[in-house]
Scaffold this motif. Structure first.
Motif, PDB file in Angstrom:
ATOM      1  N   ASN A 285     -15.538  70.494  62.012  1.00 22.18           N
ATOM      2  CA  ASN A 285     -16.387  71.377  61.220  1.00 22.18           C
ATOM      3  C   ASN A 285     -16.073  72.837  61.497  1.00 22.18           C
ATOM      4  N   SER A 286     -16.454  73.671  60.537  1.00 23.88           N
ATOM      5  CA  SER A 286     -16.255  75.096  60.690  1.00 23.88           C
ATOM      6  C   SER A 286     -17.131  75.644  61.805  1.00 23.88           C
ATOM      7  N   ILE A 287     -16.555  76.518  62.613  1.00 27.15           N
ATOM      8  CA  ILE A 287     -17.333  77.213  63.624  1.00 27.15           C
ATOM      9  C   ILE A 287     -17.346  78.717  63.375  1.00 27.15           C
ATOM     10  N   ALA A 288     -16.456  79.196  62.530  1.00 29.84           N
ATOM     11  CA  ALA A 288     -16.438  80.607  62.150  1.00 29.84           C
ATOM     12  C   ALA A 288     -15.424  80.787  61.031  1.00 29.84           C
ATOM     13  N   SER A 289     -15.749  81.645  60.086  1.00 34.35           N
ATOM     14  CA  SER A 289     -14.825  81.933  58.996  1.00 34.35           C
ATOM     15  C   SER A 289     -14.884  83.421  58.684  1.00 34.35           C
ATOM     16  N   ILE A 290     -13.781  83.936  58.107  1.00 31.48           N
ATOM     17  CA  ILE A 290     -13.736  85.353  57.772  1.00 31.48           C
ATOM     18  C   ILE A 290     -12.942  85.532  56.493  1.00 31.48           C
ATOM     19  N   SER A 291     -13.401  86.436  55.647  1.00 32.82           N
ATOM     20  CA  SER A 291     -12.716  86.690  54.391  1.00 32.82           C
ATOM     21  C   SER A 291     -11.441  87.489  54.641  1.00 32.82           C
TER      22      SER A 291
ATOM     23  N   GLY B  46     -15.758  75.132  54.247  1.00 30.78           N
ATOM     24  CA  GLY B  46     -15.415  73.740  54.482  1.00 30.78           C
ATOM     25  C   GLY B  46     -13.949  73.535  54.764  1.00 30.78           C
ATOM     26  N   PRO B  47     -13.624  72.625  55.696  1.00 35.08           N
ATOM     27  CA  PRO B  47     -12.210  72.398  56.048  1.00 35.08           C
ATOM     28  C   PRO B  47     -11.372  71.918  54.866  1.00 35.08           C
ATOM     29  N   GLU B  48     -12.008  71.274  53.898  1.00 39.89           N
ATOM     30  CA  GLU B  48     -11.255  70.779  52.738  1.00 39.89           C
ATOM     31  C   GLU B  48     -10.726  71.906  51.867  1.00 39.89           C
ATOM     32  N   LEU B  49     -11.209  73.115  52.087  1.00 42.85           N
ATOM     33  CA  LEU B  49     -10.795  74.272  51.294  1.00 42.85           C
ATOM     34  C   LEU B  49      -9.618  75.021  51.911  1.00 42.85           C
ATOM     35  N   TYR B  50      -9.136  74.569  53.040  1.00 43.20           N
ATOM     36  CA  TYR B  50      -8.054  75.240  53.754  1.00 43.20           C
ATOM     37  C   TYR B  50      -6.762  74.442  53.629  1.00 43.20           C
TER      38      TYR B  50
END
Length: 126
Positions: free
Chosen positions: A48-54, A109-113
């Motif tokens: 699961n995501s633990i941090a994301s950045i644009s 979501g990890p499916e978007l990477y």
């Protein structure tokens, strides 16, 4: 060659800190959202995501499990994204992955990477 490489993992005591880095090569980082994910070792999948950045760093996301303890940041000129982890807990033990999504917008979501590094192990133990 498009590549992401994580570093900075290791063994730390509960309450301690670690700083993970994700180094990108083969592409211009500012066109990509970057996320950090984790998965306990031996379990399949990226977790699961633990941090994301644009792409430009103006937007970030943290789930409740890491909010207030983890900070994601990026330096597009140096092609690196960092994850500062404070007040680490045993339940933070996992393999940590960075990933890139071909968009400058925030993605969770990890499916978007589309692109993934190989991971770095973080172990939190007395």
């Amino acid at each position: 060659q498009f590549q992401l490489k994580e570093s900075g993992g290791g063994l730390v005591q509960p309450g301690g800190s670690l700083r993970l880095s994700c180094a990108a090569s083969g592409f211009s980082l500012d066109s990509y959202a970057i996320g950090w994910f984790r998965q306990p070792q031996g379990i399949q999948g990226k977790g699961n995501s633990i941090a994301s950045i644009s792409g430009q760093g103006s937007r970030t996301y943290y789930p409740d499990s890491t909010k207030g303890r983890f900070t994601i940041s990026r330096d597009n000129d140096k092609r690196t994204v960092s994850l500062q982890m404070n007040n680490l807990k045993p339940e933070d033990t996992a393999v940590y992955y960075c990933a890139a999504a071909r968009t400058s917008n925030l993605r969770v979501g990890p499916e978007l990477y589309e692109f993934w590094g190989r991971g770095t192990q973080v172990t939190v133990s007395p």
